[in-house]
Write an enzyme that holds these catalytic residues in place. Structure first.
Site, PDB file in Angstrom:
ATOM      1  N   ARG A 154     -26.294 -15.877  -6.842  1.00 27.55           N
ATOM      2  CA  ARG A 154     -25.984 -14.763  -5.844  1.00 27.55           C
ATOM      3  C   ARG A 154     -26.792 -13.472  -5.771  1.00 27.55           C
ATOM      4  O   ARG A 154     -27.197 -13.047  -6.778  1.00 27.55           O
ATOM      5  CB  ARG A 154     -24.561 -14.171  -6.068  1.00 27.55           C
ATOM      6  CG  ARG A 154     -24.150 -13.161  -4.967  1.00 27.55           C
ATOM      7  CD  ARG A 154     -22.527 -12.676  -5.253  1.00 27.55           C
ATOM      8  NE  ARG A 154     -22.440 -11.682  -4.367  1.00 27.55           N
ATOM      9  CZ  ARG A 154     -22.159 -10.325  -5.017  1.00 27.55           C
ATOM     10  NH1 ARG A 154     -22.150  -9.813  -6.175  1.00 27.55           N
ATOM     11  NH2 ARG A 154     -21.893  -9.380  -4.161  1.00 27.55           N
ATOM     12  N   HIS A 193     -26.509  -4.640  -0.180  1.00 32.10           N
ATOM     13  CA  HIS A 193     -25.910  -4.343  -1.611  1.00 32.10           C
ATOM     14  C   HIS A 193     -26.481  -2.807  -1.579  1.00 32.10           C
ATOM     15  O   HIS A 193     -27.134  -2.646  -2.463  1.00 32.10           O
ATOM     16  CB  HIS A 193     -26.197  -5.044  -2.348  1.00 32.10           C
ATOM     17  CG  HIS A 193     -25.614  -5.349  -3.653  1.00 32.10           C
ATOM     18  ND1 HIS A 193     -24.802  -6.333  -4.257  1.00 32.10           N
ATOM     19  CD2 HIS A 193     -25.140  -4.191  -4.650  1.00 32.10           C
ATOM     20  CE1 HIS A 193     -24.224  -6.103  -5.563  1.00 32.10           C
ATOM     21  NE2 HIS A 193     -24.540  -4.623  -5.798  1.00 32.10           N
ATOM     22  N   GLU A 245     -19.049  -4.463  -1.790  1.00 30.32           N
ATOM     23  CA  GLU A 245     -18.060  -3.350  -2.138  1.00 30.32           C
ATOM     24  C   GLU A 245     -18.095  -2.136  -1.262  1.00 30.32           C
ATOM     25  O   GLU A 245     -18.636  -1.096  -1.535  1.00 30.32           O
ATOM     26  CB  GLU A 245     -18.690  -2.755  -3.628  1.00 30.32           C
ATOM     27  CG  GLU A 245     -18.246  -4.161  -4.613  1.00 30.32           C
ATOM     28  CD  GLU A 245     -18.623  -3.504  -6.051  1.00 30.32           C
ATOM     29  OE1 GLU A 245     -18.778  -2.446  -6.102  1.00 30.32           O
ATOM     30  OE2 GLU A 245     -18.368  -4.305  -6.784  1.00 30.32           O
ATOM     31  N   ASN A 261     -14.854  -8.731  -6.782  1.00 26.60           N
ATOM     32  CA  ASN A 261     -15.609  -8.039  -8.118  1.00 26.60           C
ATOM     33  C   ASN A 261     -14.688  -7.471  -9.077  1.00 26.60           C
ATOM     34  O   ASN A 261     -13.911  -6.601  -8.483  1.00 26.60           O
ATOM     35  CB  ASN A 261     -16.646  -7.159  -7.783  1.00 26.60           C
ATOM     36  CG  ASN A 261     -17.757  -7.599  -6.879  1.00 26.60           C
ATOM     37  OD1 ASN A 261     -17.742  -8.796  -6.480  1.00 26.60           O
ATOM     38  ND2 ASN A 261     -18.508  -6.862  -6.284  1.00 26.60           N
ATOM     39  N   TYR A 292     -13.875  -5.688 -12.872  1.00 28.51           N
ATOM     40  CA  TYR A 292     -14.608  -5.307 -14.284  1.00 28.51           C
ATOM     41  C   TYR A 292     -13.328  -4.830 -14.977  1.00 28.51           C
ATOM     42  O   TYR A 292     -13.305  -5.132 -16.369  1.00 28.51           O
ATOM     43  CB  TYR A 292     -15.506  -4.257 -13.982  1.00 28.51           C
ATOM     44  CG  TYR A 292     -16.637  -4.731 -13.728  1.00 28.51           C
ATOM     45  CD1 TYR A 292     -17.727  -5.237 -14.173  1.00 28.51           C
ATOM     46  CD2 TYR A 292     -16.829  -4.725 -12.159  1.00 28.51           C
ATOM     47  CE1 TYR A 292     -18.871  -5.719 -13.707  1.00 28.51           C
ATOM     48  CE2 TYR A 292     -17.942  -5.403 -11.420  1.00 28.51           C
ATOM     49  CZ  TYR A 292     -18.955  -5.749 -12.251  1.00 28.51           C
ATOM     50  OH  TYR A 292     -20.287  -6.525 -11.901  1.00 28.51           O
ATOM     51  N   GLU A 344     -18.249 -10.985  -8.850  1.00 29.33           N
ATOM     52  CA  GLU A 344     -18.826 -10.369  -9.912  1.00 29.33           C
ATOM     53  C   GLU A 344     -17.767  -9.994 -11.062  1.00 29.33           C
ATOM     54  O   GLU A 344     -16.693  -9.942 -10.742  1.00 29.33           O
ATOM     55  CB  GLU A 344     -19.163  -8.677  -9.728  1.00 29.33           C
ATOM     56  CG  GLU A 344     -20.525  -9.093  -8.675  1.00 29.33           C
ATOM     57  CD  GLU A 344     -20.886  -7.422  -8.502  1.00 29.33           C
ATOM     58  OE1 GLU A 344     -20.855  -6.431  -9.077  1.00 29.33           O
ATOM     59  OE2 GLU A 344     -21.708  -7.376  -7.255  1.00 29.33           O
TER      60      GLU A 344
HETATM   61  C1  FCB Z   1     -20.660  -3.305  -9.088  1.00 23.67           C
HETATM   62  C2  FCB Z   1     -21.734  -3.587  -8.378  1.00 23.67           C
HETATM   63  C3  FCB Z   1     -23.083  -4.142  -9.072  1.00 23.67           C
HETATM   64  C4  FCB Z   1     -23.190  -3.816 -10.408  1.00 23.67           C
HETATM   65  C5  FCB Z   1     -21.708  -3.817 -11.049  1.00 23.67           C
HETATM   66  C6  FCB Z   1     -21.665  -3.405 -12.751  1.00 23.67           C
HETATM   67  O1  FCB Z   1     -19.928  -2.322  -8.688  1.00 23.67           O
HETATM   68  O2  FCB Z   1     -21.731  -4.378  -7.289  1.00 23.67           O
HETATM   69  O3  FCB Z   1     -24.091  -3.765  -8.391  1.00 23.67           O
HETATM   70  O4  FCB Z   1     -23.382  -2.251 -10.590  1.00 23.67           O
HETATM   71  O5  FCB Z   1     -20.918  -3.020 -10.356  1.00 23.67           O
END
Ligand code: FCB
Length: 451
Positions: free
Chosen positions: A84, A127, A172, A296, A298, A354
């Protein structure tokens, strides 16, 4: 642990489940003045004192513009099914209405190389690297930018057609709009609630305008959009409504218009003076059908009300955090996927586009022992598996990131790579987390071969 393990009956081990790695143009390419490229909002923003840690910028980054071939070979060596990446808009349109063949050619050879090695390409059109000349006319605050984006999507998809396996319009939009135009942490650094919501609407409009164009130019490819999403949890029993509102602004504001053709009333009613100008027909455009949604993930948000009635995030002291300060909470990924499925009856197939962890990694004697990241990936792979067992359809998983790179406002201090980059020499070294990924993928393909 030198290999991630999934239960042997996991659907993630099926041959059509896609494993990949992800990057983005500004974070890795460098060569900002080469190949006809002109500045993006990030080139400009990096020059503003105090905006990016250590005064870092993407001028060189991972020098991927020059090292792309060895990088693609390295990706292939990990045994992934797909890569990707994103296309830099200012490489394709360095000037207003002026297409740059050299920009297209750069991505063309890169995509060919991926295909030659048997990997599929997932390409994000936006992006975050908006051409600076568009920002000079208001950027995403200007409705015209949505039409410029659709035109850019037209040029790229007309050129590549079905050669790009999976197209993503935006990465995002929450971050582009709110960090860029509401809170000023990201380029272009605008601060203002109304500005944030206006930018968000124009981004979503750009997505909607692009969808039918992409379908027409690349009928065999898949088309969709990628959202960041963090589930929210109340800090105390009194905070459930804060958690509800937090999710509404964090992702429902962006996903609802696509899947439901409306903005969530919780936010619409709360942000009366910041509502964007929505013209008749906009929501029909934005709700064009998508083939997939990328998520995505985290971390999560634990929230409560502060003394002014505003929502604040409560740091979970005692919990594990990564180097960037984000709590490690794999259960949040399962919860999120289950909540998404429950909210949207028509939820299309999902990709985790992500997921990853920042570390303070060092290469010692040719080795990078990133134990926390290894555990992070293992636990989050399990979390996806658990969601799938609960009935959520997930078609793939992409690790963020292939290699250490320019982490936006954090510069180079936050390393998200599975591969370590020495920025002095541009040497790449597989970290333990990459080796564990590769070993899992090798075992999977051997098992596939043996039936
Ligand atoms: C996301 C982004 C990516 C990277 C990660 C850690 O928000 O899409 O580019 O910065 O976080």
């Amino acid at each position: 642990m030198n290999q991630y393990r999934l239960p042997s009956d996991s659907k993630m081990l099926d041959s059509d489940f896609v494993f990949g790695v992800a990057t983005s143009s500004y974070q890795i390419e460098g060569a900002v003045t080469e190949g006809g490229r002109t500045p993006s909002i990030w080139d400009t923003f990096c020059k503003v004192e105090g905006k990016v840690d250590n005064g870092d910028n993407g001028d060189i980054a991972c020098d991927h513009y020059h090292l792309w071939e060895q990088d693609i070979e390295m990706i292939h060596s990990l045994g992934v099914d797909a890569y990707r990446l994103s296309i830099a808009w200012p490489r394709i349109f360095p000037k207003e209405d002026c297409v740059n063949p050299e920009g297209l050619a750069f991505y063309d050879k890169l995509i060919d190389k991926c295909h030659e090695l048997g990997m599929k390409v997932y390409v994000t059109l936006y992006h975050w690297d908006l051409p600076q000349y568009l920002e000079d006319r208001g950027g995403w605050l200007n409705r015209e930018t949505a039409y410029k984006f659709a035109n850019y999507a037209d040029v790229v998809s007309d050129y590549f057609g079905d050669k790009i396996d999976v197209y993503t319009t935006l990465n995002e939009p929450f971050v582009s709009a709110f960090l860029g135009y509401r809170w000023g942490y990201h380029a272009p650094g605008v601060e203002g609630d109304a500005e944030g919501f206006l930018a968000a609407h124009h981004l979503m409009l750009g997505h909607g305008l692009a969808m039918p164009i992409l379908r027409q130019n690349a009928p065999q490819s898949k088309h969709g959009i990628v959202f960041n999403a963090s589930p929210a949890y109340p800090n105390t029993d009194q905070d459930q409504s804060a958690a509800n509102y937090s999710e509404a602004e964090n992702y429902q504001w962006f996903i609802d218009p696509v899947l439901k053709g409306e903005y969530p009333s919780l936010v619409w009613e709360h942000q009366v003076s910041n509502r964007p100008m929505v013209l008749q027909g906009d929501l029909d455009i934005i709700s064009a059908p998508v083939d997939y949604i990328g998520i995505n993930y985290y971390s999560r948000n634990v929230v409560s009300y502060d003394e002014n009635g505003d929502i604040k995030t409560v740091k979970q002291e005692g919990a594990d955090h990564t180097h960037i300060g984000w709590e490690i909470y794999p259960q949040g990924l399962t919860d999120l996927l289950v909540r998404l499925k429950a909210r949207y009856s028509n939820f299309p197939p999902l990709y985790i586009t992500e997921n990853g962890a920042a570390g303070d990694d060092h290469c010692v004697d040719g080795e990078v022992l990133d134990e926390q990241r290894v555990n992070y990936f293992q636990e989050h792979l399990n979390a996806v598996d658990t969601a799938m067992r609960a009935g959520v359809q997930v078609n793939g998983y992409f690790a963020w990131s292939l290699m250490d790179n320019f982490e936006w406002a954090f510069g180079y201090a936050q390393r998200f790579g599975m591969v370590h980059v020495d920025y002095q020499t541009q040497k790449r070294t597989l970290k333990q987390s990459a080796i564990a990924y590769r070993n899992m993928l090798v075992t999977r393909s051997e098992e596939k071969k043996n039936g």
